[in-house]
Motif scaffolding. Structure first.
Motif: not given
Ligand code: SAH
Length: 491
Positions: A11-13, A87-90, A92-96, A170-172, A196-201, A225-230
């Motif tokens: 999850g996100p945090g 892994k952070g978040g999900d 399979f979503l940009f998570g390798r 993401l990663m933007g 833009v949302i930094e360190r969400g949740t 700063e990262s992590p942030a989403i736009i």
């Protein structure tokens, strides 16, 4: 035994956004391999005996190359271990996540995937932005803003603009100016709402609501700063109206919780749900006495007592566990009256089908003692080895026969001071739920000036102990967790 790998989305945090299945997998893990984005609160759920391997990726360089992460997973699982890849978040979503399963699949090792709550949806939600809304859009697009090293962004901005949907990048962070430029060049309106949302949740979430045209400069000024989403799209205009997270009563408040690890959960969970940033700092532990001839003797002859007294929730837990282990059960206390120091202890009794006959009006040992002034003994006191002597005094004075049996010992823990010092420097309030947590806290920080700390204490006894060490205090009106939380809200 054959090992396996469970790929878990953390999850996100916010630790509350880890799934039930993820929690179960973590609790059974022998090895946990985790990333930079996994929050400390979630890492605190990793069992103590599990090995933690940090393969955290920094934005500019990979701490542990992907190839090696894949090898670690393979090696640990082949050695027969239960491995959790967190892994952070999900995953399979940009998570390798896919790349990491490749080797395992080839080697025929068993694996599972536990999806996670992705930041792409949850971070906007915590910022009051529904990613779709019928009035504004009919699609959502999730895009990576990360370009391969040295390469340019390969985003088809014209195509994105044509969809008319909400865009989540993401990663933007470092590519933010290029992303906004790209969309403007593709013909998107400069006044298009964007955020833009930094360190969400997390308690340190920050959000900026702006327009496509003005966002890059606003983000630069705010030093995002990262992590942030736009997020780009008209849904961003709802953020103000639907903002709930930033308005939580303890949003951004720093708190340190010092209770025993096994009792952390309830208080920490409530504080986090109110938006607080909580550092878990267990200063004491409750240790059951394994060899306990005094308790065994009392259990042998329970029917001779008139009262059975518990002064903390650990009391009934340890008492009933031992009773069952001895081959007895709750019926052994059928003829006894039960006293509990407070509602939590009484509630613990109900878990065993028992109801307290006496709970004092004020939840401390002095008031419990007063309330028992006129009882008919004998009384069996079942409590910590270093308990208050208020009860013994009253019984002695009244000629009431009693046995004072230690069920457990309070041990001082030495939690990692390095984790708590910066939080204290940032003005964190420290919660104390017993005098022994104060002792443990002070012992864990030798030589540290405690005079700037404000301690939130559950009762007068606890507060007295804190004052002895020069800690300023606020005392809860009632010795309950709810009252303690209300006191924090008033600070
Ligand atoms: N698999 C992850 C995404 C990994 S890519 C997921 O599903 O969420 C890493 C990017 O995710 C970060 O650069 C950032 O854009 C975003 N991200 C992850 N956690 C975040 C958070 N708490 N707040 C803001 N953005 C976050």
């Amino acid at each position: 035994m054959q090992g396996n790998v469970i790929l878990v989305g953390a999850g996100p945090g916010d630790p509350g956004l880890l799934t039930q299945r993820g929690r179960e997998a973590l609790s059974q893990a022998e090895v946990v391999v985790y990333d930079r984005l996994v929050s400390p609160a979630i890492l605190a759920l990793v069992p103590e005996k599990a090995r933690k391997i940090d393969v955290g990726k920094e934005a500019s360089h990979h701490k542990v190359p992907q190839e090696e992460i894949n090898q670690i997973l393979l090696r640990e699982a082949q050695a027969g271990r239960r491995v959790v890849r967190l892994k952070g978040g999900d995953p399979f979503l940009f998570g390798r996540g896919g790349e990491e399963l490749e080797l395992l699949a080839e080697a025929g090792l068993p694996f599972e995937v536990v999806p996670g709550v992705t930041s792409a949806l949850s971070v906007p939600a915590y910022a009051g932005i529904p990613v779709t809304h019928r009035d504004f859009c009919s699609s959502l697009h999730i895009i990576t803003g990360h370009a391969k090293a040295g390469a340019k962004l390969t985003i088809d901005f014209e195509a994105l603009k044509r969809t008319g949907g909400t865009l989540v990048f993401l990663m933007g962070v470092s590519a933010l100016p290029a992303i906004c430029r790209g969309l403007l060049d593709a013909g998107m309106a400069p006044q298009m709402p964007a955020a833009v949302i930094e360190r969400g949740t997390t308690p340190r979430q920050r959000k900026l609501i702006s327009t496509l045209e003005a966002l890059p400069q606003a983000a630069e000024e705010a030093k995002v700063e990262s992590p942030a989403i736009i997020v780009v799209g008209k849904v961003c205009t709802l953020s103000e109206k639907f903002d709930w997270f930033d308005h939580l009563p303890l949003k951004g408040r720093e708190l340190v919780v010092t209770r025993p690890k096994e009792r952390m959960g309830s208080l920490v969970g409530k504080l986090r749900a109110l938006g607080a940033s909580v550092t878990e700092y267990p200063c004491i532990a409750t240790v059951e006495r394994v060899e306990n001839p005094a308790l065994d003797a009392a259990m042998e002859a329970l029917s001779k007592y008139r009262w059975l007294v518990f002064t903390s929730p650990a009391g009934p837990e340890i008492f009933m566990k031992r009773l069952l282990a001895r081959g007895q059960d709750a019926r052994a206390v059928a003829g006894l009256k039960l006293a509990a120091i407070g509602p939590k202890t009484a509630q613990t009794l109900t878990r065993f089908g028992l109801r307290a006959d006496l709970v004092p009006a004020v939840y401390d040992s002095d008031h419990l003692a007063q309330a028992m002034e006129d009882v008919t003994g004998p009384v069996l006191l079942c409590r910590a080895s270093r308990g208050s002597d208020a009860l013994a005094k009253i019984f002695l004075a009244g000629g009431i026969p009693f046995d004072d049996v230690a069920c457990y010992d309070t041990k001082y823990e030495m939690p990692d001071a390095g984790a708590v010092l910066p939080r204290l420097a940032a003005g964190a309030l420290v919660t104390f739920t017993s005098a022994s947590t104060v002792e443990g806290f002070v012992k864990s920080l030798p030589g540290v000036d405690l005079s700037h700390i404000l301690g939130i204490c559950i009762g007068e006894k606890t507060a007295d102990k804190a004052r002895q060490y020069g800690i300023a205090v606020r005392v809860a009106r009632e010795a309950t967790i709810e009252s303690l939380i209300n006191t924090i809200k008033e600070v």
